[in-house]
Scaffold this motif. Sequence first.
Motif, PDB file in Angstrom:
ATOM      1  N   GLU A 110       4.302   6.103  -9.939  1.00  0.00           N
ATOM      2  CA  GLU A 110       3.167   7.025  -9.811  1.00  0.00           C
ATOM      3  C   GLU A 110       2.117   6.780 -10.891  1.00  0.00           C
ATOM      4  OE1 GLU A 110       6.495   9.330 -11.901  1.00  0.00           O
ATOM      5  OE2 GLU A 110       6.375   8.180 -10.057  1.00  0.00           O
ATOM      6  N   SER A 111       2.430   5.953 -11.863  1.00  0.00           N
ATOM      7  CA  SER A 111       1.494   5.626 -12.936  1.00  0.00           C
ATOM      8  C   SER A 111       0.855   4.257 -12.763  1.00  0.00           C
ATOM      9  CB  SER A 111       2.219   5.688 -14.292  1.00  0.00           C
ATOM     10  OG  SER A 111       2.669   6.994 -14.543  1.00  0.00           O
ATOM     11  N   TRP A 112       1.096   3.608 -11.630  1.00  0.00           N
ATOM     12  CA  TRP A 112       0.540   2.275 -11.367  1.00  0.00           C
ATOM     13  C   TRP A 112      -0.266   2.374 -10.080  1.00  0.00           C
ATOM     14  CZ3 TRP A 112       2.785  -2.380 -13.814  1.00  0.00           C
ATOM     15  CH2 TRP A 112       2.120  -3.549 -13.448  1.00  0.00           C
ATOM     16  N   GLY A 113      -1.555   2.086 -10.153  1.00  0.00           N
ATOM     17  CA  GLY A 113      -2.408   2.205  -8.983  1.00  0.00           C
ATOM     18  C   GLY A 113      -2.911   0.878  -8.474  1.00  0.00           C
ATOM     19  N   ILE A 114      -3.032   0.793  -7.155  1.00  0.00           N
ATOM     20  CA  ILE A 114      -3.593  -0.382  -6.484  1.00  0.00           C
ATOM     21  C   ILE A 114      -4.516   0.138  -5.387  1.00  0.00           C
ATOM     22  CG2 ILE A 114      -3.107  -2.459  -5.111  1.00  0.00           C
ATOM     23  CD1 ILE A 114      -0.261  -2.410  -6.306  1.00  0.00           C
ATOM     24  N   SER A 115      -5.716  -0.358  -5.340  1.00  0.00           N
ATOM     25  CA  SER A 115      -6.673   0.024  -4.291  1.00  0.00           C
ATOM     26  C   SER A 115      -6.880   1.532  -4.211  1.00  0.00           C
ATOM     27  CB  SER A 115      -6.224  -0.516  -2.927  1.00  0.00           C
ATOM     28  OG  SER A 115      -6.146  -1.918  -2.952  1.00  0.00           O
ATOM     29  N   GLY A 116      -6.861   2.201  -5.341  1.00  0.00           N
ATOM     30  CA  GLY A 116      -7.142   3.625  -5.383  1.00  0.00           C
ATOM     31  C   GLY A 116      -5.971   4.539  -5.072  1.00  0.00           C
ATOM     32  N   LYS A 117      -4.780   3.977  -4.904  1.00  0.00           N
ATOM     33  CA  LYS A 117      -3.596   4.788  -4.624  1.00  0.00           C
ATOM     34  C   LYS A 117      -2.457   4.342  -5.524  1.00  0.00           C
ATOM     35  CE  LYS A 117      -4.593   5.590   0.267  1.00  0.00           C
ATOM     36  NZ  LYS A 117      -4.063   5.436   1.626  1.00  0.00           N
ATOM     37  N   SER A 118      -1.561   5.273  -5.830  1.00  0.00           N
ATOM     38  CA  SER A 118      -0.399   4.896  -6.648  1.00  0.00           C
ATOM     39  C   SER A 118       0.563   4.061  -5.813  1.00  0.00           C
ATOM     40  CB  SER A 118       0.323   6.152  -7.161  1.00  0.00           C
ATOM     41  OG  SER A 118       1.002   6.806  -6.102  1.00  0.00           O
ATOM     42  N   VAL A 119       1.330   3.241  -6.483  1.00  0.00           N
ATOM     43  CA  VAL A 119       2.344   2.436  -5.801  1.00  0.00           C
ATOM     44  C   VAL A 119       3.343   3.354  -5.100  1.00  0.00           C
ATOM     45  CG1 VAL A 119       4.264   0.822  -6.151  1.00  0.00           C
ATOM     46  CG2 VAL A 119       2.080   0.434  -7.316  1.00  0.00           C
ATOM     47  N   LYS A 120       3.673   4.461  -5.734  1.00  0.00           N
ATOM     48  CA  LYS A 120       4.603   5.416  -5.120  1.00  0.00           C
ATOM     49  C   LYS A 120       4.060   5.889  -3.767  1.00  0.00           C
ATOM     50  CE  LYS A 120       7.195   9.637  -5.980  1.00  0.00           C
ATOM     51  NZ  LYS A 120       7.599  10.617  -6.987  1.00  0.00           N
ATOM     52  N   ARG A 121       2.784   6.253  -3.734  1.00  0.00           N
ATOM     53  CA  ARG A 121       2.177   6.724  -2.486  1.00  0.00           C
ATOM     54  C   ARG A 121       2.101   5.609  -1.452  1.00  0.00           C
ATOM     55  NH1 ARG A 121      -3.858   9.344  -1.920  1.00  0.00           N
ATOM     56  NH2 ARG A 121      -3.870   9.458   0.344  1.00  0.00           N
ATOM     57  N   LEU A 122       1.691   4.416  -1.881  1.00  0.00           N
ATOM     58  CA  LEU A 122       1.614   3.285  -0.950  1.00  0.00           C
ATOM     59  C   LEU A 122       2.972   3.002  -0.323  1.00  0.00           C
ATOM     60  CD1 LEU A 122      -0.709   0.923  -2.999  1.00  0.00           C
ATOM     61  CD2 LEU A 122      -1.277   2.049  -0.830  1.00  0.00           C
ATOM     62  N   ARG A 123       4.019   3.040  -1.140  1.00  0.00           N
ATOM     63  CA  ARG A 123       5.363   2.807  -0.611  1.00  0.00           C
ATOM     64  C   ARG A 123       5.779   3.909   0.344  1.00  0.00           C
ATOM     65  NH1 ARG A 123       8.283   0.720  -6.188  1.00  0.00           N
ATOM     66  NH2 ARG A 123       7.281  -1.323  -6.237  1.00  0.00           N
ATOM     67  N   ALA A 124       5.461   5.161   0.001  1.00  0.00           N
ATOM     68  CA  ALA A 124       5.805   6.291   0.866  1.00  0.00           C
ATOM     69  C   ALA A 124       5.095   6.192   2.217  1.00  0.00           C
ATOM     70  CB  ALA A 124       5.454   7.609   0.175  1.00  0.00           C
ATOM     71  N   GLU A 125       3.874   5.677   2.201  1.00  0.00           N
ATOM     72  CA  GLU A 125       3.099   5.506   3.428  1.00  0.00           C
ATOM     73  C   GLU A 125       3.487   4.249   4.194  1.00  0.00           C
ATOM     74  OE1 GLU A 125      -0.910   5.458   1.999  1.00  0.00           O
ATOM     75  OE2 GLU A 125      -1.018   7.636   1.763  1.00  0.00           O
ATOM     76  N   GLY A 126       4.316   3.408   3.573  1.00  0.00           N
ATOM     77  CA  GLY A 126       4.703   2.156   4.216  1.00  0.00           C
ATOM     78  C   GLY A 126       3.651   1.070   4.107  1.00  0.00           C
ATOM     79  N   ASN A 127       2.673   1.278   3.239  1.00  0.00           N
ATOM     80  CA  ASN A 127       1.593   0.305   3.037  1.00  0.00           C
ATOM     81  C   ASN A 127       1.972  -0.689   1.943  1.00  0.00           C
ATOM     82  OD1 ASN A 127      -0.057   1.544   4.962  1.00  0.00           O
ATOM     83  ND2 ASN A 127      -0.817   3.002   3.464  1.00  0.00           N
ATOM     84  N   THR A 128       2.963  -1.498   2.225  1.00  0.00           N
ATOM     85  CA  THR A 128       3.474  -2.411   1.202  1.00  0.00           C
ATOM     86  C   THR A 128       3.302  -3.879   1.564  1.00  0.00           C
ATOM     87  OG1 THR A 128       5.689  -2.242   2.169  1.00  0.00           O
ATOM     88  CG2 THR A 128       5.163  -0.714   0.384  1.00  0.00           C
ATOM     89  N   ALA A 129       2.438  -4.162   2.510  1.00  0.00           N
ATOM     90  CA  ALA A 129       2.255  -5.556   2.942  1.00  0.00           C
ATOM     91  C   ALA A 129       1.841  -6.468   1.794  1.00  0.00           C
ATOM     92  CB  ALA A 129       1.239  -5.626   4.064  1.00  0.00           C
ATOM     93  N   ASN A 130       1.057  -5.929   0.861  1.00  0.00           N
ATOM     94  CA  ASN A 130       0.536  -6.761  -0.235  1.00  0.00           C
ATOM     95  C   ASN A 130       1.113  -6.396  -1.585  1.00  0.00           C
ATOM     96  OD1 ASN A 130      -1.230  -8.352   1.371  1.00  0.00           O
ATOM     97  ND2 ASN A 130      -2.574  -6.581   1.526  1.00  0.00           N
ATOM     98  N   ILE A 131       2.149  -5.544  -1.607  1.00  0.00           N
ATOM     99  CA  ILE A 131       2.785  -5.177  -2.862  1.00  0.00           C
ATOM    100  C   ILE A 131       4.295  -5.281  -2.728  1.00  0.00           C
ATOM    101  CG2 ILE A 131       0.898  -3.620  -3.524  1.00  0.00           C
ATOM    102  CD1 ILE A 131       2.798  -1.271  -2.878  1.00  0.00           C
ATOM    103  N   SER A 132       4.969  -5.243  -3.853  1.00  0.00           N
ATOM    104  CA  SER A 132       6.430  -5.274  -3.868  1.00  0.00           C
ATOM    105  C   SER A 132       6.983  -4.041  -3.178  1.00  0.00           C
ATOM    106  CB  SER A 132       6.911  -5.324  -5.315  1.00  0.00           C
ATOM    107  OG  SER A 132       8.302  -5.158  -5.366  1.00  0.00           O
ATOM    108  N   LYS A 133       8.087  -4.199  -2.477  1.00  0.00           N
ATOM    109  CA  LYS A 133       8.694  -3.103  -1.750  1.00  0.00           C
ATOM    110  C   LYS A 133       9.775  -2.392  -2.551  1.00  0.00           C
ATOM    111  CE  LYS A 133       7.519  -4.917   2.657  1.00  0.00           C
ATOM    112  NZ  LYS A 133       7.563  -6.069   3.405  1.00  0.00           N
ATOM    113  N   VAL A 134      10.092  -2.913  -3.718  1.00  0.00           N
ATOM    114  CA  VAL A 134      11.149  -2.319  -4.534  1.00  0.00           C
ATOM    115  C   VAL A 134      10.559  -1.788  -5.814  1.00  0.00           C
ATOM    116  CG1 VAL A 134      13.311  -2.757  -5.713  1.00  0.00           C
ATOM    117  CG2 VAL A 134      12.835  -3.868  -3.555  1.00  0.00           C
TER     118      VAL A 134
END
Length: 73
Positions: free
Chosen positions: A49-73
């Motif tokens: 939740e403290s790491w952001g990519i494209s205006g969203k936290s990694v936690k949120r991106l993973r929760a949304e399933g938007n992980t095509a361009n980021i690590s899934k773990v």
Amino acid sequence: MPYIEVNVTKGATNEQKAQLVEGITDLMVKVMNKNPYSTHVVIKEVETESWGISGKSVKRLRAEGNTANISKV
């Protein structure tokens, strides 16, 4: 005396971190002819939740399933 800091999101295993330290040290020796005994590698883990990519936290991106361009773990 090289000092290399690696920032990753939390979740890496101890074995993965050990491989990073060894691999980065070996690369510094190979590419820059550095002494492995004075090469420092520090791995810092950041909460997702403290790491952001494209205006969203990694936690949120993973929760949304938007992980095509980021690590899934």
